[in-house]
Motif scaffolding. Structure first.
Motif, PDB file in Angstrom:
ATOM      1  N   SER A 101     -83.855  20.465 -26.137  1.00 30.31           N
ATOM      2  CA  SER A 101     -82.999  19.701 -26.544  1.00 30.31           C
ATOM      3  C   SER A 101     -82.285  18.871 -24.658  1.00 30.31           C
ATOM      4  N   GLY A 102     -82.990  19.925 -24.287  1.00 26.24           N
ATOM      5  CA  GLY A 102     -82.982  19.313 -22.672  1.00 26.24           C
ATOM      6  C   GLY A 102     -81.558  20.352 -21.875  1.00 26.24           C
ATOM      7  N   LYS A 103     -81.277  21.060 -23.304  1.00 25.65           N
ATOM      8  CA  LYS A 103     -80.007  21.492 -22.566  1.00 25.65           C
ATOM      9  C   LYS A 103     -79.711  22.833 -21.793  1.00 25.65           C
ATOM     10  N   ASP A 104     -79.957  23.674 -21.034  1.00 24.53           N
ATOM     11  CA  ASP A 104     -80.813  24.936 -20.484  1.00 24.53           C
ATOM     12  C   ASP A 104     -79.432  26.648 -20.877  1.00 24.53           C
ATOM     13  N   PHE A 105     -78.950  26.052 -21.925  1.00 21.78           N
ATOM     14  CA  PHE A 105     -78.280  27.561 -21.879  1.00 21.78           C
ATOM     15  C   PHE A 105     -77.677  27.751 -23.316  1.00 21.78           C
ATOM     16  N   GLU A 106     -78.699  29.645 -23.137  1.00 25.64           N
ATOM     17  CA  GLU A 106     -79.259  30.164 -24.390  1.00 25.64           C
ATOM     18  C   GLU A 106     -77.564  30.413 -25.738  1.00 25.64           C
ATOM     19  N   ASP A 107     -76.372  30.022 -25.090  1.00 22.14           N
ATOM     20  CA  ASP A 107     -75.181  30.603 -25.724  1.00 22.14           C
ATOM     21  C   ASP A 107     -74.319  28.604 -25.892  1.00 22.14           C
ATOM     22  N   LEU A 108     -73.416  28.938 -24.789  1.00 21.39           N
ATOM     23  CA  LEU A 108     -72.144  28.261 -25.219  1.00 21.39           C
ATOM     24  C   LEU A 108     -72.350  27.726 -23.294  1.00 21.39           C
ATOM     25  N   PRO A 109     -71.802  26.776 -23.110  1.00 16.17           N
ATOM     26  CA  PRO A 109     -72.182  25.934 -21.809  1.00 16.17           C
ATOM     27  C   PRO A 109     -70.831  26.832 -21.042  1.00 16.17           C
ATOM     28  N   GLU A 110     -70.625  26.590 -19.916  1.00 19.69           N
ATOM     29  CA  GLU A 110     -69.814  26.851 -19.107  1.00 19.69           C
ATOM     30  C   GLU A 110     -67.924  26.140 -20.289  1.00 19.69           C
ATOM     31  N   ALA A 111     -67.786  27.705 -19.981  1.00 25.16           N
ATOM     32  CA  ALA A 111     -65.910  26.542 -20.950  1.00 25.16           C
ATOM     33  C   ALA A 111     -65.408  28.082 -20.300  1.00 25.16           C
ATOM     34  N   THR A 112     -63.929  27.576 -20.850  1.00 22.23           N
ATOM     35  CA  THR A 112     -62.827  29.323 -19.948  1.00 22.23           C
ATOM     36  C   THR A 112     -62.636  29.664 -21.736  1.00 22.23           C
ATOM     37  N   PRO A 113     -62.193  30.881 -21.856  1.00 28.74           N
ATOM     38  CA  PRO A 113     -61.668  31.385 -22.484  1.00 28.74           C
ATOM     39  C   PRO A 113     -61.423  31.171 -23.798  1.00 28.74           C
ATOM     40  N   ASP A 114     -59.863  30.461 -24.073  1.00 26.50           N
ATOM     41  CA  ASP A 114     -59.305  29.473 -24.546  1.00 26.50           C
ATOM     42  C   ASP A 114     -60.009  28.101 -25.295  1.00 26.50           C
ATOM     43  N   GLU A 115     -60.912  27.869 -24.773  1.00 25.39           N
ATOM     44  CA  GLU A 115     -62.082  26.864 -25.437  1.00 25.39           C
ATOM     45  C   GLU A 115     -62.832  27.586 -25.912  1.00 25.39           C
ATOM     46  N   VAL A 116     -63.744  28.489 -25.559  1.00 23.88           N
ATOM     47  CA  VAL A 116     -64.813  28.937 -26.365  1.00 23.88           C
ATOM     48  C   VAL A 116     -64.036  29.607 -27.785  1.00 23.88           C
ATOM     49  N   GLY A 117     -62.840  29.935 -27.615  1.00 24.32           N
ATOM     50  CA  GLY A 117     -61.487  30.936 -29.269  1.00 24.32           C
ATOM     51  C   GLY A 117     -61.030  29.357 -29.664  1.00 24.32           C
ATOM     52  N   HIS A 118     -60.823  28.575 -29.159  1.00 22.71           N
ATOM     53  CA  HIS A 118     -60.125  27.279 -29.822  1.00 22.71           C
ATOM     54  C   HIS A 118     -61.089  25.794 -29.385  1.00 22.71           C
ATOM     55  N   ALA A 119     -61.195  25.715 -28.818  1.00 21.13           N
ATOM     56  CA  ALA A 119     -62.511  24.101 -29.275  1.00 21.13           C
ATOM     57  C   ALA A 119     -63.740  24.306 -29.790  1.00 21.13           C
ATOM     58  N   ASP A 120     -63.888  22.925 -30.503  1.00 19.16           N
ATOM     59  CA  ASP A 120     -65.327  23.043 -31.269  1.00 19.16           C
ATOM     60  C   ASP A 120     -65.953  22.627 -30.950  1.00 19.16           C
ATOM     61  N   TRP A 121     -66.700  24.446 -30.853  1.00 21.04           N
ATOM     62  CA  TRP A 121     -68.253  24.057 -30.301  1.00 21.04           C
ATOM     63  C   TRP A 121     -69.368  22.793 -29.859  1.00 21.04           C
ATOM     64  N   ALA A 122     -69.183  21.809 -31.198  1.00 23.88           N
ATOM     65  CA  ALA A 122     -70.135  20.599 -31.015  1.00 23.88           C
ATOM     66  C   ALA A 122     -69.984  19.856 -29.609  1.00 23.88           C
ATOM     67  N   GLU A 123     -68.153  20.524 -29.743  1.00 31.22           N
ATOM     68  CA  GLU A 123     -68.212  19.366 -28.265  1.00 31.22           C
ATOM     69  C   GLU A 123     -68.506  20.073 -27.043  1.00 31.22           C
ATOM     70  N   LEU A 124     -68.671  21.042 -26.952  1.00 34.17           N
ATOM     71  CA  LEU A 124     -68.417  21.768 -26.003  1.00 34.17           C
ATOM     72  C   LEU A 124     -70.591  21.775 -25.414  1.00 34.17           C
ATOM     73  N   TYR A 125     -71.054  21.289 -26.796  1.00 33.73           N
ATOM     74  CA  TYR A 125     -72.373  21.354 -26.475  1.00 33.73           C
ATOM     75  C   TYR A 125     -72.794  20.244 -25.731  1.00 33.73           C
TER      76      TYR A 125
END
Length: 305
Positions: A101-125
């Motif tokens: 993909s060219g996005k070199d992170f294993e699980d989630l990109p850098e995000a706040t704890p609130d984003e991890v719990g409530h944001a859409d992970w597709a948007e974070l990606y």
């Protein structure tokens, strides 16, 4: 019929080297099957071997005309086009399958704890920067497979687990499979599927039979073939030679010629060996020597088939 003695040397090796194998199953077309269980055949976390099931779902979506492998992924998520990092628009479905993909992170990109719990992970990606152009190099990333899961859901209207139940799990007589989900309820895709060894072994037989099960073609044969022939060389070296042969559509190639496998953390392996018309499946919990488990399989079992 395969005899239980086929597994004797492997079992001795596991004991001598303290390999954490919980159970092993061998199937050979036209000959039969044999298994040995060191504990009850309970459901176990398959870890990244889950990825191969997600790949099969993509193949089914292709057959149903929901998407093609060359489609840009962002086209299916127009709601995030405005916040996606430059270069994200070039990521194709096949780039996710091949971990390019060219996005070199294993699980989630850098995000706040609130984003991890409530944001859409597709948007974070999509928001995460492109470390390299899409399709340029291999980087093993759970986020790529998670987005494959989201693609299945986006194009079918059902989360990945629900999509696969009538199309894959029910035909394989796998009842009420478990698959963990992210906080927003989307199937992980990259890990979290829990099956018994007996259930897991059916994956290998399905792949050996080029996606056919009984009288039904569950996955297109052309897609199953591409899974282990349209491969890229892993540029990121893992611990062990078996992780540096090649990577296809969410499967690893083995050093044994023509063979490939679903592969999960701690030693969850489903190996397909077309030259022997056989599959070898193990569930394990070994935190230090999963390479030793593969070596024992290829040394103690495969040559006898």
């Amino acid at each position: 019929m395969l005899d239980s003695s086929l597994l004797t040397d492997f079992r001795i090796t596991c004991l001598e080297r303290n390999l954490g194998v919980h159970g092993i199953h061998v199937y050979q077309q036209g000959v039969g099957e044999v298994a040995n269980y060191r504990q009850a055949d309970d459901r176990a976390e398959l870890w990244s071997a889950s990825k191969t099931y997600t790949s099969l779902a993509i193949g089914m979506c292709v057959a149903e005309g929901r998407l093609s492998l060359t489609d840009p992924v962002l086209d299916f998520f127009p709601e995030y086009a405005g916040t996606a990092a430059p270069g994200s628009e070039a990521i194709r479905v096949v780039d996710l399958l091949q971990m390019r993909s060219g996005k070199d992170f294993e699980d989630l990109p850098e995000a706040t704890p609130d984003e991890v719990g409530h944001a859409d992970w597709a948007e974070l990606y999509f928001r995460a920067p492109q470390d390299a152009p899409a399709g340029s190099h291999f980087f093993y990333a759970n986020g790529s497979t998670y987005m494959l899961s989201r693609l299945v859901e986006k194009t079918s209207g059902s989360v990945l687990l629900d999509y696969l139940v009538p199309r894959l799990f029910q035909p394989l007589d796998i009842i009420n499979p478990w698959w963990n989900a992210c906080p927003q309820g989307h199937s992980f895709g990259c890990y979290g599927l829990q099956l018994t060894l007996t259930e897991f072994a059916k994956l290998g037989r399905l792949l050996l039979q080029n996606g056919a099960w009984g009288d039904h073609q569950l996955v297109p044969a052309s897609y199953v073939e591409a899974m282990h022939t349209d491969v890229v060389p892993p540029a990121r070296h893992f611990d062990g030679d078996e992780w540096n042969v090649g990577y296809g559509y969410q499967v690893w190639l083995n050093r044994w010629p023509g063979s490939y496998r679903a592969d999960g953390k701690y030693g969850q392996h489903c190996i397909v060996m077309p030259d022997r018309q056989a599959t070898i499946t193990v569930v394990s919990h070994d935190e230090t020597n999963t390479a030793g488990i593969l070596a024992a399989i290829f040394n103690d079992i495969a040559p006898k088939l």
